[in-house]
Design a protein around this motif. Sequence first.
Motif, PDB file in Angstrom:
ATOM      1  N   LYS A   1       0.692  -1.429  -0.076  1.00 53.07           N
ATOM      2  CA  LYS A   1       0.010   0.169  -0.116  1.00 53.07           C
ATOM      3  C   LYS A   1       0.783   1.271  -0.069  1.00 53.07           C
ATOM      4  O   LYS A   1       0.567   2.182  -0.336  1.00 53.07           O
ATOM      5  N   LYS A   2       2.094   1.035   0.722  1.00 49.99           N
ATOM      6  CA  LYS A   2       2.731   2.339   0.869  1.00 49.99           C
ATOM      7  C   LYS A   2       3.353   2.755  -0.689  1.00 49.99           C
ATOM      8  O   LYS A   2       3.372   3.929  -1.168  1.00 49.99           O
ATOM      9  N   LEU A   3       3.838   1.771  -1.257  1.00 51.70           N
ATOM     10  CA  LEU A   3       4.296   2.038  -2.572  1.00 51.70           C
ATOM     11  C   LEU A   3       3.319   2.315  -3.584  1.00 51.70           C
ATOM     12  O   LEU A   3       3.355   3.316  -4.412  1.00 51.70           O
ATOM     13  N   VAL A   4       2.053   1.773  -3.554  1.00 48.84           N
ATOM     14  CA  VAL A   4       0.959   2.148  -4.471  1.00 48.84           C
ATOM     15  C   VAL A   4       0.707   3.484  -4.318  1.00 48.84           C
ATOM     16  O   VAL A   4       0.614   4.403  -5.193  1.00 48.84           O
ATOM     17  N   GLU A   5       0.642   3.915  -3.106  1.00 49.80           N
ATOM     18  CA  GLU A   5       0.341   5.340  -2.899  1.00 49.80           C
ATOM     19  C   GLU A   5       1.469   6.291  -3.398  1.00 49.80           C
ATOM     20  O   GLU A   5       0.961   7.416  -3.891  1.00 49.80           O
ATOM     21  N   CYS A   6       2.617   5.791  -3.171  1.00 49.66           N
ATOM     22  CA  CYS A   6       3.727   6.846  -3.412  1.00 49.66           C
ATOM     23  C   CYS A   6       3.700   6.987  -4.897  1.00 49.66           C
ATOM     24  O   CYS A   6       4.072   8.023  -5.479  1.00 49.66           O
TER      25      CYS A   6
END
Length: 241
Positions: free
Chosen positions: A221-226
């Motif tokens: 999720k952190k990568l997708v958001e970034c």
Amino acid sequence: MIKQAKKQLLMAAAMAALGLSASASFAKDIVVDTKGEVPYVIDARNVVARSGTDLCWRTGYWTPAAATNTMAGNLPVGCECDKDVVPADKCAPAAAPAAGARAAAPAAVAPVGEKVKLAADTLFEFNKAVLLPAGKSKLDDLAAKSKDMKLEVILAVGHTDRIGGDAYNQKLSEKRAAAVKTYLVGKGVEANRVYTEGKGEKQPVTTGKCNNLGKDSGKNKKLVECLQPDRRVEIEVIGTK
């Protein structure tokens, strides 16, 4: 410009080695005005290089707008190289004044270009090519503005983030650009004025900002958001007022 010139000279030299020429077997040379980025391969004389079947060799800078705005004499170079792309009225020679008539000075019409980059979070969710309501609102505004000018072309270029395979992301970027075109056509924009292209994951705007965030996965999720800024469609409207 220096890098571009070197690339063009190298390509022209390679074509010469293959027996291809910029003009040797054709009725006339297409001499290009070299101001800005030239979307065709040219030789040292600024003549467009062509294949044995009289096709102009495009560079990576080629777009319908570039073919229209790059000049060869008094007409766009695309009038010779890409007649199916350049509007017919752009390729019509100016009518000669009647005998004895004093020619009026033509009014200067400056091309108006408006580049709009739609925010990724208002266009597409991760792994999808469905327009969101906020994105539709921005496209409504864009369609309305295009009616206030003499529209030449709208370029819609789709992009994705780096998650997923190259082939999959290429198709996804094309679907996103196509979704924008479909919506604009539904708002009254002529379909033949909208040019779509997909760049896949090749042109990220996040660059290295999202490194070291873990595995490249849609479950991260952190990568997708970034990476969200990379999931976008860039639109360029070209026309005259």
